[in-house]
Enzyme design. Structure first.
Site, mmCIF file in Angstrom:
data_model
loop_
_atom_site.group_PDB
_atom_site.id
_atom_site.type_symbol
_atom_site.label_atom_id
_atom_site.label_comp_id
_atom_site.label_asym_id
_atom_site.label_seq_id
_atom_site.Cartn_x
_atom_site.Cartn_y
_atom_site.Cartn_z
ATOM 1 N N ASN A 97 0.840 -1.459 -0.074
ATOM 2 C CA ASN A 97 0.008 -0.009 -0.244
ATOM 3 C C ASN A 97 1.002 0.939 -0.049
ATOM 4 O O ASN A 97 1.217 1.720 1.345
ATOM 5 C CB ASN A 97 -0.490 -0.232 1.354
ATOM 6 C CG ASN A 97 -1.876 0.979 1.051
ATOM 7 O OD1 ASN A 97 -2.036 1.641 0.358
ATOM 8 N ND2 ASN A 97 -2.412 1.613 2.831
ATOM 9 N N LYS A 100 0.080 4.194 -0.394
ATOM 10 C CA LYS A 100 -0.522 5.347 -0.305
ATOM 11 C C LYS A 100 -0.755 6.848 -0.808
ATOM 12 O O LYS A 100 -0.213 6.113 -2.144
ATOM 13 C CB LYS A 100 -0.230 5.846 1.813
ATOM 14 C CG LYS A 100 -0.052 4.932 2.778
ATOM 15 C CD LYS A 100 -0.610 4.835 3.474
ATOM 16 C CE LYS A 100 -0.146 3.790 4.603
ATOM 17 N NZ LYS A 100 -0.569 3.419 6.372
ATOM 18 N N HIS A 133 -9.328 1.440 4.179
ATOM 19 C CA HIS A 133 -8.704 1.716 5.195
ATOM 20 C C HIS A 133 -8.882 2.756 6.251
ATOM 21 O O HIS A 133 -9.276 3.184 5.587
ATOM 22 C CB HIS A 133 -7.385 2.208 4.157
ATOM 23 C CG HIS A 133 -6.128 2.055 5.245
ATOM 24 N ND1 HIS A 133 -6.195 3.436 5.671
ATOM 25 C CD2 HIS A 133 -4.950 1.416 4.545
ATOM 26 C CE1 HIS A 133 -4.150 2.932 6.200
ATOM 27 N NE2 HIS A 133 -4.262 1.505 5.856
ATOM 28 N N GLU A 150 -7.454 5.083 7.057
ATOM 29 C CA GLU A 150 -7.051 6.326 6.681
ATOM 30 C C GLU A 150 -8.819 7.228 6.122
ATOM 31 O O GLU A 150 -8.686 8.415 5.748
ATOM 32 C CB GLU A 150 -5.301 6.635 5.769
ATOM 33 C CG GLU A 150 -4.499 6.000 6.952
ATOM 34 C CD GLU A 150 -3.911 5.510 6.427
ATOM 35 O OE1 GLU A 150 -3.355 5.492 5.287
ATOM 36 O OE2 GLU A 150 -2.408 5.573 7.137
ATOM 37 N N GLU A 187 -5.835 -4.144 10.614
ATOM 38 C CA GLU A 187 -4.318 -3.218 11.103
ATOM 39 C C GLU A 187 -5.502 -2.469 11.878
ATOM 40 O O GLU A 187 -6.221 -1.340 11.634
ATOM 41 C CB GLU A 187 -5.049 -2.403 9.597
ATOM 42 C CG GLU A 187 -4.245 -3.202 7.796
ATOM 43 C CD GLU A 187 -3.781 -2.060 6.933
ATOM 44 O OE1 GLU A 187 -2.519 -2.476 6.249
ATOM 45 O OE2 GLU A 187 -4.977 -0.761 7.263
ATOM 46 N N GLY A 229 1.680 3.171 10.619
ATOM 47 C CA GLY A 229 2.564 4.341 11.034
ATOM 48 C C GLY A 229 2.653 5.153 12.105
ATOM 49 O O GLY A 229 3.441 6.170 12.270
ATOM 50 N N SER A 240 2.649 -1.636 10.307
ATOM 51 C CA SER A 240 4.354 -1.522 10.096
ATOM 52 C C SER A 240 4.669 -2.671 10.183
ATOM 53 O O SER A 240 6.036 -3.133 10.717
ATOM 54 C CB SER A 240 4.777 -0.963 11.918
ATOM 55 O OG SER A 240 4.464 0.504 11.879
HETATM 56 C C1 3PY Z 1 0.834 0.670 7.595
HETATM 57 O O1 3PY Z 1 1.481 -0.902 7.429
HETATM 58 O O2 3PY Z 1 1.149 1.514 7.885
HETATM 59 C C2 3PY Z 1 -0.571 0.219 6.683
HETATM 60 O O3 3PY Z 1 -1.503 1.180 6.617
HETATM 61 C C3 3PY Z 1 -0.847 -0.119 5.269
HETATM 62 O O4 3PY Z 1 -2.050 -0.472 5.171
#
Ligand code: 3PY
Length: 245
Positions: free
Chosen positions: A10, A12, A95, A97, A163, A169, A208
């Site tokens: 991903n 982003k 997601h 976010e 997640e 992050g 992470s």
């Molecule tokens: C991350 O690993 O920060 C994610 O959000 C993966 O989607």
């Protein structure tokens, strides 16, 4: 038969189309497919044509979002048909976010996933709790309620990514045991919804993930791969994760 391993990247909101092209070309020069590991890159929609033209054979790509609408007056949206037309195979939906910054509810996420499936894209449906929920010990029930709502009307061509928001992050990673606890609970819910097909579905862990922790997390029985953020941006890290699986 256990599901094969999916290493889903991903990016982003990172990389211009030119940078995406260079990344895909570098991958093509260095990538050796690992047995049983399927690699897929979720990129900003504007970079998907560059990936279509430059990724090595066998590496799939997809979008990080998709519209819940078929077509029409939805300024700024990208439809499932548009993604399919450039060769996308996946669309990430829900997601954290997007749930946080764009107010996406479970119902919206499910509508996007249905639209993806209607066009032959596999939705990667993301769920996971925030830190306060985990601290109250409600992470399993919270995540399963979110998943049930996000899978409303969805068929079995689906990937689920657990997640935990507190691990995104932040550099904090869930332990392999934390990941397995939720992956097993998700698998039980998938069994209730889809019966025997649930054993074939991919349940991913995200948050992470890096070359040095991917093997222990994905070594757990109900974790069939990872959705990777920061460590997906450098080809060397992706090769490290691919080799570690
Ligand atoms: C991350 O690993 O920060 C994610 O959000 C993966 O989607």
């Amino acid at each position: 038969m256990s599901p094969r391993t999916l290493l889903a990247l991903n990016w982003k909101m990172n990389k211009t189309p030119g940078e995406a092209r260079a990344w895909a070309q570098e991958l093509g020069e260095r990538y050796e497919p690992a047995q049983g590991v399927h690699l897929a890159v979720m990129a900003p929609a504007i970079s998907l044509p560059a990936l279509a033209a430059n990724l090595p054979a066998g590496v799939a790509f997809g979008a990080q979002d998709v519209s819940a609408q078929e077509s029409g007056a939805y300024t700024g949206e990208i439809s499932a048909a548009m993604l399919v037309d450039v060769g996308a195979r996946y669309a990430v939906v829900g997601h954290s976010e997007r749930r946080d910054y764009h107010g996406e509810t479970d119902a919206v996420v499910a509508a996007k996933a249905r639209q993806a499936q209607a066009h032959g894209l596999t939705p990667i449906v993301c769920v996971g709790e925030k830190l306060d929920v985990r601290e109250r010990g409600e992470h399993v029930s919270f995540t399963l309620t979110q998943l049930r709502g996000s899978l409303e009307g969805i068929g079995t061509d689906v990937v689920v990514a657990y997640e935990p928001v507190w691990a995104i992050g932040t550099g904090k990673t869930a332990t392999a045991e934390d990941a397995e606890e939720l992956a097993a609970a998700i698998r039980s819910l998938l069994s209730e919804l889809y019966g025997e097909a649930a054993s074939e579905l991919c349940v991913l862990y995200g948050g992470s993930v890096k070359p040095d922790n991917i093997a222990s997390i994905c070594g757990k029985p109900n974790v069939n791969g990872a959705l990777v953020g920061g460590a997906s941006l450098k080809v060397a890290d992706v090769l490290g994760m691919n080799d570690a699986l």
